[in-house]
Scaffold this motif. Sequence first.
Motif, mmCIF file in Angstrom:
data_model
loop_
_atom_site.group_PDB
_atom_site.id
_atom_site.type_symbol
_atom_site.label_atom_id
_atom_site.label_comp_id
_atom_site.label_asym_id
_atom_site.label_seq_id
_atom_site.Cartn_x
_atom_site.Cartn_y
_atom_site.Cartn_z
ATOM 1 N N UNK A 85 0.845 -1.195 0.000
ATOM 2 C CA UNK A 85 0.000 0.000 0.000
ATOM 3 C C UNK A 85 0.878 1.241 0.000
ATOM 4 N N UNK A 86 0.311 2.354 -0.493
ATOM 5 C CA UNK A 86 1.094 3.589 -0.556
ATOM 6 C C UNK A 86 0.516 4.701 0.315
ATOM 7 N N UNK A 87 -0.666 4.487 0.868
ATOM 8 C CA UNK A 87 -1.327 5.544 1.645
ATOM 9 C C UNK A 87 -0.416 6.112 2.734
ATOM 10 N N UNK A 88 0.223 5.247 3.518
ATOM 11 C CA UNK A 88 1.070 5.748 4.602
ATOM 12 C C UNK A 88 2.262 6.536 4.062
ATOM 13 N N UNK A 89 2.784 6.122 2.917
ATOM 14 C CA UNK A 89 3.905 6.840 2.308
ATOM 15 C C UNK A 89 3.465 8.227 1.828
ATOM 16 N N UNK A 90 2.283 8.283 1.227
ATOM 17 C CA UNK A 90 1.734 9.561 0.765
ATOM 18 C C UNK A 90 1.500 10.479 1.955
ATOM 19 N N UNK A 91 0.947 9.929 3.038
ATOM 20 C CA UNK A 91 0.709 10.733 4.235
ATOM 21 C C UNK A 91 2.010 11.242 4.842
ATOM 22 N N UNK A 105 -3.808 13.893 -3.834
ATOM 23 C CA UNK A 105 -3.754 12.722 -2.948
ATOM 24 C C UNK A 105 -4.876 11.743 -3.275
ATOM 25 N N UNK A 106 -6.085 12.258 -3.472
ATOM 26 C CA UNK A 106 -7.221 11.388 -3.800
ATOM 27 C C UNK A 106 -7.001 10.681 -5.128
ATOM 28 N N UNK A 107 -6.477 11.417 -6.113
ATOM 29 C CA UNK A 107 -6.237 10.827 -7.440
ATOM 30 C C UNK A 107 -5.201 9.714 -7.365
ATOM 31 N N UNK A 108 -4.103 9.952 -6.639
ATOM 32 C CA UNK A 108 -3.047 8.944 -6.518
ATOM 33 C C UNK A 108 -3.571 7.706 -5.800
ATOM 34 N N UNK A 109 -4.325 7.923 -4.729
ATOM 35 C CA UNK A 109 -4.867 6.781 -3.988
ATOM 36 C C UNK A 109 -5.899 6.012 -4.808
ATOM 37 N N UNK A 110 -6.667 6.726 -5.648
ATOM 38 C CA UNK A 110 -7.599 6.035 -6.559
ATOM 39 C C UNK A 110 -6.825 5.179 -7.552
ATOM 40 N N UNK A 111 -5.758 5.739 -8.117
ATOM 41 C CA UNK A 111 -4.940 4.985 -9.063
ATOM 42 C C UNK A 111 -4.338 3.744 -8.405
ATOM 43 N N UNK A 112 -4.026 3.873 -7.125
ATOM 44 C CA UNK A 112 -3.460 2.740 -6.385
ATOM 45 C C UNK A 112 -4.548 1.807 -5.858
ATOM 46 N N UNK A 113 -5.808 2.165 -6.123
ATOM 47 C CA UNK A 113 -6.966 1.400 -5.639
ATOM 48 C C UNK A 113 -6.963 1.268 -4.120
ATOM 49 N N UNK A 114 -6.724 2.398 -3.482
ATOM 50 C CA UNK A 114 -6.746 2.440 -2.012
ATOM 51 C C UNK A 114 -7.797 3.420 -1.556
#
Length: 114
Positions: A85-91, A105-114
């Motif tokens: 997952x990448x959410x914690x890294x983005x945060x 942030x929302x777009x990147x997390x959508x692309x990562x399916x998170x």
Amino acid sequence: MGMMCQVHRILNGQKLLSQFICLQSGLLSTGVGEISAMSLGFENPERIVILDDLLARRTAHAAGLQVWGTLRVLLEAKAIGVTSEIRTHVERLDSSGMYLSNELKQRILRLARE
């Protein structure tokens, strides 16, 4: 208002000119780190240059370099299984001072399916 143009010569290891980048003073202030990264990109055109500064990225794209930002690196790392997952890294990036709009942030997390 006159625009002065600084020409930075990007040299390869043998001190031969491999590329020029014209930086509009006052409009584009690209630092030594970004210039060094672009220089390596010219010396190694099969490689990807990692830049987060928007103006440096635009300059590198205009010069024909393949450029990724940190967020793209995170997406690729997840895609090949380096991280689950990448959410914690983005945060972490966001809390450490890297500017990330909520939309990005929302777009990147959508692309990562998170």
